[in-house]
Design a protein around this motif. Structure first.
Motif, PDB file in Angstrom:
ATOM      1  N   LEU A  26       0.841  -1.190   0.000  1.00  0.00           N
ATOM      2  CA  LEU A  26       0.000   0.000   0.000  1.00  0.00           C
ATOM      3  C   LEU A  26       0.882   1.249   0.000  1.00  0.00           C
ATOM      4  O   LEU A  26       1.894   1.314   0.708  1.00  0.00           O
ATOM      5  N   GLN A  27       0.491   2.238  -0.805  1.00  0.00           N
ATOM      6  CA  GLN A  27       1.235   3.486  -0.922  1.00  0.00           C
ATOM      7  C   GLN A  27       0.315   4.654  -0.564  1.00  0.00           C
ATOM      8  O   GLN A  27      -0.835   4.712  -1.007  1.00  0.00           O
ATOM      9  N   PRO A  28       0.832   5.608   0.240  1.00  0.00           N
ATOM     10  CA  PRO A  28      -0.023   6.771   0.588  1.00  0.00           C
ATOM     11  C   PRO A  28      -0.139   7.748  -0.587  1.00  0.00           C
ATOM     12  O   PRO A  28       0.864   8.104  -1.219  1.00  0.00           O
ATOM     13  N   GLY A  29      -1.373   8.155  -0.887  1.00  0.00           N
ATOM     14  CA  GLY A  29      -1.577   9.147  -1.935  1.00  0.00           C
ATOM     15  C   GLY A  29      -1.334  10.559  -1.420  1.00  0.00           C
ATOM     16  O   GLY A  29      -1.437  10.831  -0.217  1.00  0.00           O
ATOM     17  N   GLU A  30      -1.031  11.466  -2.360  1.00  0.00           N
ATOM     18  CA  GLU A  30      -0.736  12.840  -1.941  1.00  0.00           C
ATOM     19  C   GLU A  30      -2.023  13.605  -1.621  1.00  0.00           C
ATOM     20  O   GLU A  30      -2.163  14.179  -0.550  1.00  0.00           O
ATOM     21  N   ARG A  31      -2.930  13.636  -2.543  1.00  0.00           N
ATOM     22  CA  ARG A  31      -4.172  14.388  -2.321  1.00  0.00           C
ATOM     23  C   ARG A  31      -5.292  13.723  -3.119  1.00  0.00           C
ATOM     24  O   ARG A  31      -5.055  13.023  -4.098  1.00  0.00           O
TER      25      ARG A  31
END
Length: 841
Positions: A69-74
């Motif tokens: 899982l990767q965190p999205g910016e916005r």
């Protein structure tokens, strides 16, 4: 999509779901660049259209890189109603990765869209470009090194053009040559080339991140031509040509047919087939000569030969080495020295049986191979005859000769010829003998034999050695010839085995005669005896046992004994041993206990090893009844004697003369009350109070020795002032004038019961402290102690407390010495039963 993968929130299980058609066009991923440089950032955005029926107000887009899982910016809603989420990966460190845009679907993640990310490097510049003109395939083949892996699909193209100058200007292009996948070489066909015209060639590498080209190579195709290697053949014998010399080889070769019109030069190399020798290179061979004789080789040796060729006087590349050709050089006649020795015996008056031995010694590194030996004899009356006595491959020969024969001829031969003949002269014994012959074993596989050279000095020696008796007389022997007559010994290392008896024979050789042979026997290593001597009991007693044994006879090959060791053990497993020299054959065990079992064994030791004999068990004799009585009586007498000696010592010591009397204690460590005789109830009396002012102070204390008899009746003495006290107390407390000398008669020494210890002097009215008289006595106070100190020894008693000396005149009758009363331990601890205190003290 017919179906997409779905992951649960924990990412632990992969679930394949069949999604409804309403989700097929929900999401779409857009990349900033599909391929980036490895390690560079990449940005992606995922847009969910407004017609997605499952898009709610609380929908949240989730990104996944592979399974992580990767965190999205916005995440935001665009004016057209679509939902957009962006993500930036700062360092893409994978060459290939799958990026997924997901949306929550129940308890799982629904993948809306996926995109493959690629990363790598731009292509490196190809290098080491080289080309060869192959006349076999009739093409120009070029190869290069592509450089490090780019992790991206990279295409290589070989580009070329024709040029009439130095490849500065391009005239006619040549079609590109594209190698097969994974290959780094490519061939340009002959039809696209001009063999004698300049051609510019380079390599281009291209992938999604860039393009690179190698440096240009300008060449003439015929200048880089590579010929095929020639074919080697052995040159057979010819009647017109003499056979090759020993150590020489003759060979011929055939060039490659397409290159017959090309002038060439060739190189030849050779290597022995056996061993690890390197290749030896022979320089350029003549261009038009197709045969060659190679010399300087080892005779009768197999060689491998190879050849390669190139254009001569024009540029070109060397061909590969030709397949190996194996040839064997011719032999040469043996070049050896033959050392000879012989034995002979007379069969009858006219015939002698001779056994001849020889050893070949090469004189050169390449002395030729020996195939056999010839022994011949030429009778003096037959000039032309040369009868052969032996033709053998062995190193010995037996034949018969007439008694008058004194010489034979020995030769070594092979297919190339024979060696120089070696005359064998049967010398007569007439020279001086050797001096002392001796041997010494250096190790189990060698023997040193030495001697004293005779005078005159021999020209050499013959040493023979072989197994000694009891080996059969016809057993083979090893021999060696020493050509240096000045040596005095040599080391024998051939055919020497340990624990074997060898017979060594040395014979001196002179110019025309030989000396008498001398022999000696020796072992390279001796063995230990197989078993020790048998142990016997000869006599036995109560406390001793006599043992004996018969020493083993010395044996050949057995190391002589150096010592014996006798071990014996009693029933309590106590072990004892003793070492005896090798000449002993009996021993007496002493100090044994009666009626006790002992185990005894004998060990025989030599320089080689130690061997145990058979064990012996014995029991000592028991004591008789009369002997027990005698021992008990002797023991009683010994105890009685010890008691008598102790009593005599007790009675004779001065400190023990009167053991029934109480001993006088040390006044420095006692009090008077602890040694005043006990007064029974009927003897109790009342002393006047010492605190009474009318009572004069005690000025004298006399210590008496106790009598063996009971105390006498009460006595009165008016002049002493102690008439009212019992006589026993008078011995301790007396009153009198300290300045008045003792008035009591002094009994004779030895009969007096009274011993004067000390007198305490003081003034009846003076406030100052009194003084005491310390008198020398004829009776020791504490047996063995030092006598009373002199006036000059007790310096701390010389002054009064007031600081002024007080002279005291001693009484010549008492022989006393006056000293100040400062610190007398006996008076400090003085206690009298029934008296409350002594004020004066």
């Amino acid at each position: 999509m017919a179906g997409l993968g779905a992951w649960n929130l924990a990412g632990a299980a992969l679930i394949i779901l069949l999604f409804p058609r309403s989700l097929e066009q929900c999401g779409h991923i857009s990349l900033s660049a599909p391929i980036v440089r490895l390690g560079d950032p990449i940005t992606a955005s995922c847009i969910i259209s407004q017609n997605c029926s499952h898009l709610g107000s609380e929908s949240h887009i989730v990104w996944k890189l592979e399974a992580e899982l990767q965190p999205g910016e916005r995440q935001q809603y665009l004016p057209n109603g679509t939902l957009q989420s962006t993500i930036t990966l700062p360092h893409l460190n994978r060459s290939r990765a799958l990026l997924s845009c997901c949306l929550h679907w129940g308890n799982s993640l629904q993948i809306l869209d996926q995109s493959e990310l690629q990363a790598g490097y731009p292509p490196a510049t190809p290098h080491n470009l080289s080309c060869l003109m192959n006349l076999t395939t009739n093409s120009l083949t070029c190869q290069w090194q592509p450089g490090p892996n780019t992790h991206l699909p990279t295409n290589f193209t070989l580009k070329s053009f024709k040029s009439r100058g130095n490849c500065q200007s391009q005239e006619d292009p040549i079609p590109d040559c594209v190698p097969e996948d994974g290959q780094s070489h490519c061939s340009i066909p002959r039809k696209h080339l001009q063999l004698y015209q300049n051609t510019g060639i380079w390599v281009q590498a291209k992938n999604a991140l860039g393009t690179s080209v190698s440096p240009k190579l300008c060449l003439v195709p015929m200048d880089v031509v590579k010929l095929e290697p020639p074919t080697l053949w052995a040159l057979g014998p010819s009647p017109e040509v003499a056979p090759p010399q020993p150590g020489c080889l003759r060979l011929r070769w055939e060039t490659w047919k397409p290159s017959l019109h090309i002038d060439q030069k060739c190189e030849l190399r050779h290597q022995p087939r056996l061993g690890e020798a390197s290749w030896d290179l022979v320089g350029a061979l003549p261009s038009r000569t197709l045969q060659y004789e190679l010399c300087g080789l080892l005779p009768s040796t197999a060689y491998a030969l190879q050849m390669r060729c190139t254009r001569w006087r024009l540029p070109g590349h060397w061909s590969n080495w030709s397949p190996s050709l194996e040839l064997t050089t011719t032999q040469r006649a043996p070049i050896v020295r033959l050392d000879t020795w012989w034995r002979h015996r007379q069969l009858d008056p006219r015939t002698v049986d001779v056994q001849l031995f020889w050893q070949p010694v090469p004189l050169e590194e390449d002395s030729g191979q020996i195939q056999g030996y010839l022994v011949s004899w030429r009778p003096s009356d037959q000039a032309g005859a040369d009868p052969t006595l032996c033709n053998t491959t062995e190193l010995n020969c037996t034949f018969q000769l007439p008694s008058e024969a004194r010489e034979v001829i020995l030769e070594a031969y092979n297919t190339a010829g024979t060696s120089h003949p070696t005359p064998v002269v049967f010398l007569e014994s007439g020279g001086p003998p050797l001096g002392r012959l001796h041997t010494m074993a250096r190790d189990p596989h060698s023997l040193w034999v030495g001697w004293e050279p005779p005078s005159p000095q021999p020209r050499g020696y013959v040493i023979e050695w072989g197994l000694g008796p009891p080996s059969p007389s016809g057993s083979p022997k090893t021999w060696r010839m020493e050509h240096n007559g000045s040596i005095a010994g040599t080391l024998l290392q051939e055919n020497i085995r340990p624990f074997q008896l060898y017979e060594i024979t040395v014979t001196p050789l002179y110019q025309d005669t030989k000396g008498p042979s001398q022999h000696i026997y020796a072992y390279s290593q001796e063995m230990a005896p197989f078993h020790g001597p048998e142990l016997h009991l000869r006599h036995i007693g109560k406390t001793w046992a006599q043992l004996e044994w018969v020493p083993e006879a010395p044996e050949l090959g057995k190391s002589p004994l150096t010592h014996y060791t006798i071990f014996w053990t009693n029933a309590q497993d106590q072990s004892f041993y003793t070492v005896l020299n090798a000449s002993s054959h009996s021993f007496v065990l002493r100090g044994l206990e009666p009626s006790t079992l002992y185990h005894v064994h004998l060990m025989a030791a030599s320089q080689a090893w130690a061997t145990n004999s058979t064990s012996l068990t014995l029991m000592t004799l028991a004591l008789e009844e009369s002997e027990l009585h005698i021992l008990l009586g002797l023991f009683g007498l010994l105890v009685l004697l010890i008691c008598l000696c102790g009593a005599a010592q007790l009675c004779c010591r001065p400190s023990r003369k009167n053991p029934l009397w109480p001993s006088v204690p040390d006044p420095a460590h006692s009090s008077l009350g602890s040694w005043v005789p006990t007064i029974t109830t009927e003897d109790t009396f009342q002393l006047p109070s010492l605190r009474d002012s009318s009572m004069p102070p005690i000025t004298k204390i006399t210590v008496l020795e106790e009598e063996e008899k009971k105390p006498g009746p009460w006595e009165s003495n008016d002049s002493s002032g102690t008439c009212g006290l019992p006589s026993l107390v008078q011995a301790y407390v007396l009153q009198g004038d300290p300045r008045v000398p003792c008035t009591q008669p002094q009994p004779q020494s030895g009969t007096s019961d009274q011993v004067l210890y000390v007198q305490v002097l003081g003034s009846p009215t003076g406030p100052g402290p009194g003084h005491y008289l310390r008198c020398d006595s004829t009776q020791p106070l504490l047996g063995g102690l030092t006598p009373s100190p002199k006036s000059y020894e007790n310096l701390w008693f010389q002054t009064s407390p007031l600081g002024t000396p007080e002279p005291l005149v001693p009484n010549p009758e008492d022989d006393c010495i006056f000293e100040p009363l400062l610190d007398f331990p006996l008076l400090q601890g003085l206690r009298v039963s029934g008296v409350e205190g002594l004020g004066g003290f």
